[in-house]
Enzyme design. Sequence first.
Site, PDB file in Angstrom:
ATOM      1  N   GLU A 141      14.181   9.789  32.536  1.00  0.00           N
ATOM      2  CA  GLU A 141      13.742   9.634  31.155  1.00  0.00           C
ATOM      3  C   GLU A 141      14.195   8.324  30.518  1.00  0.00           C
ATOM      4  O   GLU A 141      13.749   7.994  29.410  1.00  0.00           O
ATOM      5  CB  GLU A 141      14.199  10.835  30.314  1.00  0.00           C
TER       6      GLU A 141
ATOM      7  N   GLU B  15      22.435  -8.797  31.976  1.00  0.00           N
ATOM      8  CA  GLU B  15      22.328  -8.096  33.254  1.00  0.00           C
ATOM      9  C   GLU B  15      23.581  -7.277  33.540  1.00  0.00           C
ATOM     10  O   GLU B  15      23.504  -6.110  33.957  1.00  0.00           O
ATOM     11  CB  GLU B  15      22.121  -9.103  34.388  1.00  0.00           C
TER      12      GLU B  15
ATOM     13  N   GLN C  96      19.479 -21.944  46.433  1.00  0.00           N
ATOM     14  CA  GLN C  96      18.897 -23.160  45.875  1.00  0.00           C
ATOM     15  C   GLN C  96      19.702 -24.421  46.168  1.00  0.00           C
ATOM     16  O   GLN C  96      19.132 -25.470  46.499  1.00  0.00           O
ATOM     17  CB  GLN C  96      18.716 -23.011  44.359  1.00  0.00           C
TER      18      GLN C  96
ATOM     19  N   ASP D  26      21.626 -14.443  29.913  1.00  0.00           N
ATOM     20  CA  ASP D  26      20.950 -13.692  30.971  1.00  0.00           C
ATOM     21  C   ASP D  26      21.962 -12.943  31.835  1.00  0.00           C
ATOM     22  O   ASP D  26      21.809 -11.741  32.098  1.00  0.00           O
ATOM     23  CB  ASP D  26      20.119 -14.645  31.831  1.00  0.00           C
TER      24      ASP D  26
ATOM     25  N   SER E 259       8.129 -13.219  44.444  1.00  0.00           N
ATOM     26  CA  SER E 259       7.731 -12.565  43.203  1.00  0.00           C
ATOM     27  C   SER E 259       7.261 -13.564  42.158  1.00  0.00           C
ATOM     28  O   SER E 259       6.114 -13.529  41.712  1.00  0.00           O
ATOM     29  CB  SER E 259       8.911 -11.750  42.665  1.00  0.00           C
ATOM     30  N   GLN E 260       8.132 -14.479  41.754  1.00  0.00           N
ATOM     31  CA  GLN E 260       7.754 -15.474  40.756  1.00  0.00           C
ATOM     32  C   GLN E 260       6.876 -16.565  41.363  1.00  0.00           C
ATOM     33  O   GLN E 260       5.913 -17.023  40.735  1.00  0.00           O
ATOM     34  CB  GLN E 260       9.005 -16.107  40.129  1.00  0.00           C
TER      35      GLN E 260
ATOM     36  N   SER F 288      13.210  14.049  19.007  1.00  0.00           N
ATOM     37  CA  SER F 288      13.498  15.128  18.051  1.00  0.00           C
ATOM     38  C   SER F 288      14.656  14.733  17.144  1.00  0.00           C
ATOM     39  O   SER F 288      15.467  13.859  17.473  1.00  0.00           O
ATOM     40  CB  SER F 288      13.855  16.415  18.793  1.00  0.00           C
TER      41      SER F 288
ATOM     42  N   HIS G  79      15.486 -20.236  35.973  1.00  0.00           N
ATOM     43  CA  HIS G  79      16.794 -19.718  35.561  1.00  0.00           C
ATOM     44  C   HIS G  79      17.779 -20.870  35.703  1.00  0.00           C
ATOM     45  O   HIS G  79      17.694 -21.665  36.641  1.00  0.00           O
ATOM     46  CB  HIS G  79      17.191 -18.533  36.442  1.00  0.00           C
TER      47      HIS G  79
END
Length: 339
Positions: free
Chosen positions: A231, A195, A86, A191, A27-28, A252, A108
């Site tokens: 929603e 989360e 890592q 972070d 992804s990154q 509303s 991160h």
Amino acid sequence: MAKMYYENDCNIANLDGKTIAIIGYGSQGHAHALNLRDSGCNVVIGLREGGKSWPVAEKDGFEVLTVAEATKKADIIMILINDEAQADMYRKDIAPYLTEGKAIAFAHGFNIRYKQIVPPANVDVFMAAPKGPGHTVRSQYVAGKGVPCLVAVEQNATGKAYDIALAYIAGIGGARAGILETTMNEETETDLFGEQTVLCGGLVDLMRCGFETLVEAGYAPENAYFECIHEVKLIVDLINKGGVAAMNFSISDTAEYGEYVSGPRVLPYEQTKANMKAVLTDIQDGTFAGKWIAENKNGRTFFNSKRAQLAKHPMEVVGKELREKMLWKNDADLDTASN
């Protein structure tokens, strides 16, 4: 107030003549690599030999090397694989080739904060952390925009670590939006806290409780899903655009009144805050990190059982069925790329 940087504060020429190794092409990883290359940087990809991302990166036109080979070749090594993988990769394939004057970077701070990775004193250590998923980092860059980023320098061995870090973030497009200066400790702790208490842990439990309460009271699961889960995105989008005031302006007056009288009943302020402080303490003193590290070493039995349990929950089953039937279904919105 924390310092902010923008394009005028960054000189991408500080990356001239340097080779950047992106470790991981998920992804990154793919977003950083493509954006940096489009910004004129020299990029290579470091991957596990035989991994499924290898042919993908090659197809995108990159030179793909083993992690060890990429580390040897690069001046800047950005690690963009999962936190839990890592440390082992660093010890085996990066540390032996991390020579004086190189820079090692992260998106991160987990492994630096909890000392799973301890780089030598003669290298730069910095963080370039986009505050958005990889597909957004890429799409925003392509659109001429950028995703806001955090920057931190843990170790400034060369005296040029900030210049390199800011240039790197400019290369991935972050300077177009804004760069917030922080520390790796602060980024990691906030972070993880966000989360666990709000974004993932708190929100999922809140949605699940709302869904179950309605279904147990005899309401249709489909209605429960729409009201308590679907929603949420609509509300969060309003808050993201203009704060809670923008959300209250758009809903509303009945809904806003309910916010004031029922929110504190669902989440009693003092007790909820006390519970959050306990979570923060576990993050600060390393209790959470220790549990997560041990979980990965012991086969992830708890993690896997909870994931399987969630998959069977009616809110997930009903939600999947509803999304398949809706015309607004769009899998492209999901950031599901693996590392």
